[in-house]
Design a protein around this motif. Sequence first.
Motif, PDB file in Angstrom:
ATOM      1  N   SER A  10       0.830  -1.207   0.000  1.00  0.00           N
ATOM      2  CA  SER A  10       0.000   0.000   0.000  1.00  0.00           C
ATOM      3  C   SER A  10       0.867   1.262   0.000  1.00  0.00           C
ATOM      4  N   ARG A  11       1.924   1.245   0.775  1.00  0.00           N
ATOM      5  CA  ARG A  11       2.835   2.399   0.808  1.00  0.00           C
ATOM      6  C   ARG A  11       3.472   2.631  -0.559  1.00  0.00           C
ATOM      7  N   TRP A  12       3.861   1.521  -1.215  1.00  0.00           N
ATOM      8  CA  TRP A  12       4.444   1.649  -2.550  1.00  0.00           C
ATOM      9  C   TRP A  12       3.414   2.178  -3.542  1.00  0.00           C
ATOM     10  N   GLN A  13       2.173   1.705  -3.436  1.00  0.00           N
ATOM     11  CA  GLN A  13       1.129   2.199  -4.346  1.00  0.00           C
ATOM     12  C   GLN A  13       0.944   3.700  -4.199  1.00  0.00           C
ATOM     13  N   GLN A  14       0.981   4.184  -2.975  1.00  0.00           N
ATOM     14  CA  GLN A  14       0.782   5.614  -2.734  1.00  0.00           C
ATOM     15  C   GLN A  14       1.983   6.441  -3.186  1.00  0.00           C
ATOM     16  N   ALA A  15       3.174   5.927  -2.968  1.00  0.00           N
ATOM     17  CA  ALA A  15       4.381   6.700  -3.263  1.00  0.00           C
ATOM     18  C   ALA A  15       4.846   6.560  -4.710  1.00  0.00           C
ATOM     19  N   LEU A  16       4.416   5.533  -5.399  1.00  0.00           N
ATOM     20  CA  LEU A  16       4.946   5.220  -6.729  1.00  0.00           C
ATOM     21  C   LEU A  16       4.826   6.365  -7.740  1.00  0.00           C
ATOM     22  N   PRO A  17       3.664   7.007  -7.880  1.00  0.00           N
ATOM     23  CA  PRO A  17       3.591   8.085  -8.879  1.00  0.00           C
ATOM     24  C   PRO A  17       4.625   9.191  -8.632  1.00  0.00           C
ATOM     25  N   THR A  18       4.817   9.563  -7.382  1.00  0.00           N
ATOM     26  CA  THR A  18       5.774  10.610  -7.051  1.00  0.00           C
ATOM     27  C   THR A  18       7.206  10.146  -7.308  1.00  0.00           C
ATOM     28  N   ILE A  19       7.510   8.928  -6.920  1.00  0.00           N
ATOM     29  CA  ILE A  19       8.860   8.393  -7.121  1.00  0.00           C
ATOM     30  C   ILE A  19       9.190   8.332  -8.614  1.00  0.00           C
ATOM     31  N   LEU A  20       8.246   7.834  -9.425  1.00  0.00           N
ATOM     32  CA  LEU A  20       8.478   7.756 -10.869  1.00  0.00           C
ATOM     33  C   LEU A  20       8.657   9.149 -11.472  1.00  0.00           C
ATOM     34  N   ALA A  21       7.858  10.104 -11.014  1.00  0.00           N
ATOM     35  CA  ALA A  21       7.999  11.480 -11.507  1.00  0.00           C
ATOM     36  C   ALA A  21       9.361  12.057 -11.115  1.00  0.00           C
TER      37      ALA A  21
END
Length: 192
Positions: free
Chosen positions: A116-127
């Motif tokens: 769940s933490r990865w799902q939430q953070a993923l868009p920001t990390i990829l950007a």
Amino acid sequence: MTHRRLSTETPIGAVRRYFGLSQQELAMFLNVGKAIIGHIEAGRRDLTLALRLRLFPLLRHLPAPPLLPPDDEPLPATTPAPEAAPLAFRRKVCLHRAQGLRLELMKLTARAVYASRWQQALPTILADLEAAAALLPPVPEDGDLNASIRRWLPSLARRFKPSHAAQYHLLRLQAEAYETEAAALAELLARA
């Protein structure tokens, strides 16, 4: 004074009760007179093979009779108190198994939280990776490292799958069942 004969319910009576048929309606279905149905139902006549065969399409839909008395029937007052040792041992087994299941549940819960933490953070990390790649010149010996990382990161968000969710709920139910059994055994031991 006449005494009515006590007997188990006849197939005719069971069919009539289950389907809500009158004796006349069942007689029409079986192509016999109403009096014959009354005699068979009262136990004064036996059900012939021919009638049983005609009755079979209805009999096959009846629910199976219970094999044992209902679970909620209390034991007779003269029943001795249960021996404590087997009950205490079973309680210990239930608590041990529940504890093991709870440990497995903790692992699955942690896995779900991390996903769940990865799902939430993923868009920001990829950007952020895209922004950093645009600012820095490519390093030839790294190859396309950012592309590999961008392909790998989404897999972290998918580490808790529907099969894991199903496993979680099954383990939780099993643990609760063991804990409920242990509590009931503790209560029984306290009364014994």
